[in-house]
Structures are given as structure tokens and as C-alpha cells.
Design a protein around this motif. Structure first.
Motif, PDB file in Angstrom:
ATOM      1  N   SER A  55       0.837  -1.210   0.000  1.00  0.00           N
ATOM      2  CA  SER A  55       0.000   0.000   0.000  1.00  0.00           C
ATOM      3  C   SER A  55       0.865   1.251   0.000  1.00  0.00           C
ATOM      4  N   ARG A  56       1.894   1.253   0.827  1.00  0.00           N
ATOM      5  CA  ARG A  56       2.774   2.423   0.885  1.00  0.00           C
ATOM      6  C   ARG A  56       3.526   2.614  -0.421  1.00  0.00           C
ATOM      7  N   LEU A  57       3.945   1.494  -0.995  1.00  0.00           N
ATOM      8  CA  LEU A  57       4.661   1.577  -2.269  1.00  0.00           C
ATOM      9  C   LEU A  57       3.752   2.173  -3.355  1.00  0.00           C
ATOM     10  N   LEU A  58       2.515   1.704  -3.417  1.00  0.00           N
ATOM     11  CA  LEU A  58       1.570   2.209  -4.418  1.00  0.00           C
ATOM     12  C   LEU A  58       1.313   3.701  -4.201  1.00  0.00           C
ATOM     13  N   ALA A  59       1.124   4.087  -2.941  1.00  0.00           N
ATOM     14  CA  ALA A  59       0.838   5.494  -2.634  1.00  0.00           C
ATOM     15  C   ALA A  59       2.028   6.389  -2.949  1.00  0.00           C
ATOM     16  N   ARG A  60       3.232   5.858  -2.789  1.00  0.00           N
ATOM     17  CA  ARG A  60       4.445   6.639  -3.071  1.00  0.00           C
ATOM     18  C   ARG A  60       4.690   6.786  -4.567  1.00  0.00           C
ATOM     19  N   GLU A  61       4.458   5.711  -5.286  1.00  0.00           N
ATOM     20  CA  GLU A  61       4.920   5.643  -6.663  1.00  0.00           C
ATOM     21  C   GLU A  61       3.939   6.208  -7.690  1.00  0.00           C
ATOM     22  N   LEU A  62       2.655   6.189  -7.361  1.00  0.00           N
ATOM     23  CA  LEU A  62       1.659   6.567  -8.363  1.00  0.00           C
ATOM     24  C   LEU A  62       1.020   7.908  -8.033  1.00  0.00           C
ATOM     25  N   PRO A  63       0.959   8.825  -8.983  1.00  0.00           N
ATOM     26  CA  PRO A  63       0.342  10.123  -8.713  1.00  0.00           C
ATOM     27  C   PRO A  63      -1.176  10.024  -8.651  1.00  0.00           C
ATOM     28  N   ASN A  64      -1.738  10.770  -7.734  1.00  0.00           N
ATOM     29  CA  ASN A  64      -3.193  10.952  -7.660  1.00  0.00           C
ATOM     30  C   ASN A  64      -3.996   9.688  -7.405  1.00  0.00           C
ATOM     31  N   VAL A  65      -3.372   8.686  -6.825  1.00  0.00           N
ATOM     32  CA  VAL A  65      -4.158   7.508  -6.460  1.00  0.00           C
ATOM     33  C   VAL A  65      -4.726   7.698  -5.062  1.00  0.00           C
ATOM     34  N   SER A  66      -5.786   6.960  -4.768  1.00  0.00           N
ATOM     35  CA  SER A  66      -6.209   6.837  -3.376  1.00  0.00           C
ATOM     36  C   SER A  66      -6.098   5.351  -3.029  1.00  0.00           C
ATOM     37  N   VAL A  67      -5.451   5.090  -1.916  1.00  0.00           N
ATOM     38  CA  VAL A  67      -5.166   3.705  -1.546  1.00  0.00           C
ATOM     39  C   VAL A  67      -5.722   3.415  -0.161  1.00  0.00           C
ATOM     40  N   ILE A  68      -6.430   2.307  -0.045  1.00  0.00           N
ATOM     41  CA  ILE A  68      -6.841   1.814   1.273  1.00  0.00           C
ATOM     42  C   ILE A  68      -6.145   0.478   1.506  1.00  0.00           C
ATOM     43  N   GLY A  69      -5.466   0.378   2.644  1.00  0.00           N
ATOM     44  CA  GLY A  69      -4.904  -0.902   3.073  1.00  0.00           C
ATOM     45  C   GLY A  69      -5.786  -1.480   4.155  1.00  0.00           C
ATOM     46  N   LEU A  70      -6.278  -2.677   3.948  1.00  0.00           N
ATOM     47  CA  LEU A  70      -7.210  -3.297   4.887  1.00  0.00           C
ATOM     48  C   LEU A  70      -6.576  -4.532   5.519  1.00  0.00           C
ATOM     49  N   ASP A  71      -6.721  -4.663   6.829  1.00  0.00           N
ATOM     50  CA  ASP A  71      -6.230  -5.864   7.495  1.00  0.00           C
ATOM     51  C   ASP A  71      -7.052  -6.081   8.757  1.00  0.00           C
ATOM     52  N   SER A  72      -7.102  -7.315   9.190  1.00  0.00           N
ATOM     53  CA  SER A  72      -7.890  -7.625  10.388  1.00  0.00           C
ATOM     54  C   SER A  72      -7.096  -7.374  11.673  1.00  0.00           C
ATOM     55  N   ASP A  73      -5.792  -7.266  11.562  1.00  0.00           N
ATOM     56  CA  ASP A  73      -4.943  -7.199  12.756  1.00  0.00           C
ATOM     57  C   ASP A  73      -4.557  -5.754  13.085  1.00  0.00           C
ATOM     58  N   GLU A  74      -5.054  -5.278  14.219  1.00  0.00           N
ATOM     59  CA  GLU A  74      -4.843  -3.877  14.581  1.00  0.00           C
ATOM     60  C   GLU A  74      -3.358  -3.582  14.820  1.00  0.00           C
ATOM     61  N   ARG A  75      -2.634  -4.573  15.337  1.00  0.00           N
ATOM     62  CA  ARG A  75      -1.209  -4.348  15.615  1.00  0.00           C
ATOM     63  C   ARG A  75      -0.440  -4.076  14.325  1.00  0.00           C
ATOM     64  N   SER A  76      -0.759  -4.854  13.287  1.00  0.00           N
ATOM     65  CA  SER A  76      -0.106  -4.626  11.989  1.00  0.00           C
ATOM     66  C   SER A  76      -0.477  -3.256  11.439  1.00  0.00           C
ATOM     67  N   LEU A  77      -1.744  -2.872  11.652  1.00  0.00           N
ATOM     68  CA  LEU A  77      -2.184  -1.567  11.137  1.00  0.00           C
ATOM     69  C   LEU A  77      -1.487  -0.418  11.864  1.00  0.00           C
ATOM     70  N   THR A  78      -1.242  -0.605  13.148  1.00  0.00           N
ATOM     71  CA  THR A  78      -0.500   0.421  13.895  1.00  0.00           C
ATOM     72  C   THR A  78       0.897   0.599  13.300  1.00  0.00           C
ATOM     73  N   ILE A  79       1.551  -0.513  13.008  1.00  0.00           N
ATOM     74  CA  ILE A  79       2.874  -0.440  12.379  1.00  0.00           C
ATOM     75  C   ILE A  79       2.761   0.240  11.018  1.00  0.00           C
ATOM     76  N   ALA A  80       1.736  -0.122  10.271  1.00  0.00           N
ATOM     77  CA  ALA A  80       1.551   0.458   8.934  1.00  0.00           C
ATOM     78  C   ALA A  80       1.408   1.978   9.011  1.00  0.00           C
ATOM     79  N   ARG A  81       0.612   2.434   9.992  1.00  0.00           N
ATOM     80  CA  ARG A  81       0.393   3.888  10.117  1.00  0.00           C
ATOM     81  C   ARG A  81       1.670   4.603  10.563  1.00  0.00           C
TER      82      ARG A  81
END
Lengths: 119, 190
Positions: A55-81
Motif C-alpha cells: 500500500s505504501r509503495l503504491l501510494a508513493r509511486e503513483l500520482p493521484n491515487v487513493s489507496v486503502i490498506g485493509l487488514d484484520s490485525d490492529e497491531r499490523s495496522l499500527t505499524i503500517a500507520r
């Protein structure tokens, strides 16, 4: 992160960021984006995003995209944020908690739905 | 990874727009991947370890896994491109990429290299034991003996002990780990 199946027995845990940095060296990224069908201006969902490498790679590399990263694990999402903030990626990327078996989105919401080692 | 690929894929197709793309990066986890390279360890038993390790996984791939694959393909659980097609996606495309990680590579900081090596070794040990626990009888029938497995696990443990005695040795051994990734892509019909 989405739980691994009992049979997968595959290395993909705490060290995933290291492995992914190697897997997706900069020279390879344009090819990857093409393979995945990622284009500028797209609404993109990454299902089962874990710590959000793709998700981060897509958001960094592509102009004007909107990206949602979805996961069930809150701990992983905290790291992602945290990584999103550290990499200064803007609000066109956001991470949400949810079940990949029952996606919390309306029909026909995205131009691209992708995943990394989920299927 | 999920077990119910079909259900997850159905959901992905539901939320993508007509004409949009569903894609996935996946790996050969389901088929137990590619062999690891055992590196250049300055240990007297390394050549024997290489031999046994190669023999173990070659025996598994040639004589045990094909049976499993055939069984699983009946349930359509192995071939992701097939699942994409079965789910109704169009213009299916498959591409591949061989990802390589080496803890001996200077571009990886030493602390990360050590952490990676230890985690990877633990996982590979789990994989080795898991495969044998599940397929011991078939492996023995295919020509890999119980004694060879015992010798192999002893050598693997000795190598791990040597590494853990001085984790900085990850820089000396030039191990290389590979994971072949492949990407599958399909388009939702308009």
C-alpha cells in the motif's frame, strides 16, 4: 496481519519489511506496478495489507491515487500507520481494519483490488 | 494467507468496478518453495549438509509433492490463475519475479541481518520438521531414510549453534534465501 493458514508454514512475520525491501528493489517497482495493473488516478484496495508495504509503495509511486490498506490485525495496522508517517505519505493512503472474507465496502468501489501473499 | 481463496476472491471481485482489475502477488508457499542455498560455511560438515539438504528436498519435490499437488488440484486450491478464471475474471495474465535476500549483503545493516537470519532459520527448522512429520512414510518409501533425516537435523542444529555463538558470522557465510513470487491479474467484465 492476516493469520497464516496452518499449511502454509511460510516465513512472513516480523521480518517481512526486510524481505520485501529486497523483493522490490527500486529497479523492479515499475514492472511490479504494471504486473499488478496499478495506474495513476486509480482507487486502490490492498486486501490483507499487514504492515502495508505494498500500500505504501503504491501510494508513493503513483500520482493521484487513493489507496486503502485493509487488514484484520490492529497491531499490523499500527505499524503500517507509523511507517506511513515516517515515510511522509499523505492522506491519500489510509489503513482500515476489516475482514478480507467480508470486505466493508460497497459494490464497484475500486479500480484495482490487489493483495500480497494473501491468496 | 487465507484458506478460503474462492470466498476472498469473490469479495474482491464484488468491490472492484466493471472493467477494473483484481491482482495478487503470491508465492510458492503452497508447494514448499524453492531450495535454500546453504551458503559458504567454514564448517567441516557443510558439504555433507548440502548433500543431504539437496537430497531431502529433491526427494520431496519429485516423489511426494506431485501426489499432493494432484490431490489439491482436484480441489482447485493450488493454482491461483485457475481460481481467477473460475471466479469469472477475464484477460488473465501471470508474471513472475525471483526475490533474493542475503544476510551477508552489506546493504542490510548488521543488526537486521542477524535478526533476519535467526527468524529465517527458526522458520526453516519449523518447515523441515513439519514436512517430515507429515510425510515421513512417503519420504522413506521414496528413498530418504530415517537415519539420513536424523543426520541432517543434527548438522542443521550444529550450524545454527555455530552461528548463534557469534551472530556476526552472518557476514562470513553468504547465505542466500530465495522466494519466487508470481503475480496474477484479471479484469472484471463490463
Amino acid at each position: 496481519m492476516t493469520q497464516p493458514s496452518a499449511r502454509s508454514g511460510h516465513f512472513f512475520g516480523e521480518r517481512q519489511e526486510i524481505e520485501l525491501r529486497y523483493a522490490y528493489r527500486p529497479e523492479y517497482v515499475p514492472l511490479l506496478l504494471g504486473y499488478l495493473g496499478a495506474k495513476p488516478n486509480a482507487a486502490i484496495l490492498e486486501a490483507g495489507c499487514g504492515s502495508g508495504f505494498l500500500s505504501r509503495l503504491l501510494a508513493r509511486e503513483l500520482p493521484n491515487v487513493s489507496v486503502i490498506g485493509l487488514d484484520s490485525d490492529e497491531r499490523s495496522l499500527t505499524i503500517a500507520r507509523e511507517l506511513q508517517e515516517a515515510e511522509q505519505i499523505g492522506s491519500h493512503l489510509r489503513f482500515e481494519q476489516g475482514d478480507t472474507h467480508r470486505l466493508p465496502f460497497a459494490d464497484d468501489s475500486f479500480d484495482l483490488v490487489t493483495s500480497h501473499r494473501l491468496l | 494467507m487465507v484458506d478460503d481463496v474462492a470466498q476472498v476472491l469473490r469479495e474482491q471481485i464484488r468491490v472492484v468496478r466493471p472493467g477494473g482489475v483484481v491482482s495478487a502477488v503470491t508465492c510458492f508457499c503452497h508447494t514448499d518453495g524453492l531450495p535454500d542455498f546453504n551458503g559458504r560455511f567454514p564448517l567441516p560438515h557443510n558439504r555433507r549438509l548440502d548433500h543431504l539438504s539437496h537430497k531431502l528436498w529433491t526427494t520431496f519435490r519429485r516423489h511426494v509433492r506431485p501426489t499432493l499437488l494432484a490431490a489439491d488440484l482436484d480441489g482447485l486450491t493450488q493454482e491461483l490463475a485457475w481460481e481467477f478464471r473460475r471466479a469469472g475474471l477475464q484477460e488473465i495474465a501471470v508474471n513472475g519475479h525471483l526475490a533474493v535476500v542475503s544476510p551477508g549483503d552489506d546493504r542490510l545493516p548488521l543488526d537486521e541481518a542477524i535478526a533476519y537470519m535467526l527468524a529465517r532459520r527458526a522458520k526453516d527448522w519449523e518447515r523441515l520438521q513439519g514436512m517430515w512429520a507429515q510425510h515421513e512414510a512417503a519420504m522413506i518409501a521414496a528413498g530418504f531414510s530415517q537415519a539420513e533425516f536424523a543426520e541432517l537435523t543434527g548438522l542443521v542444529q550444529a550450524r545454527s549453534a555455530w552461528l548463534q555463538a557469534d551472530p556476526g558470522r552472518v557476514r562470513e557465510v553468504m547465505e542466500v534465501f530465495t522466494d519466487a513470487l508470481f503475480m496474477v491479474r484479471g479484469k472484471k467484465g463490463i
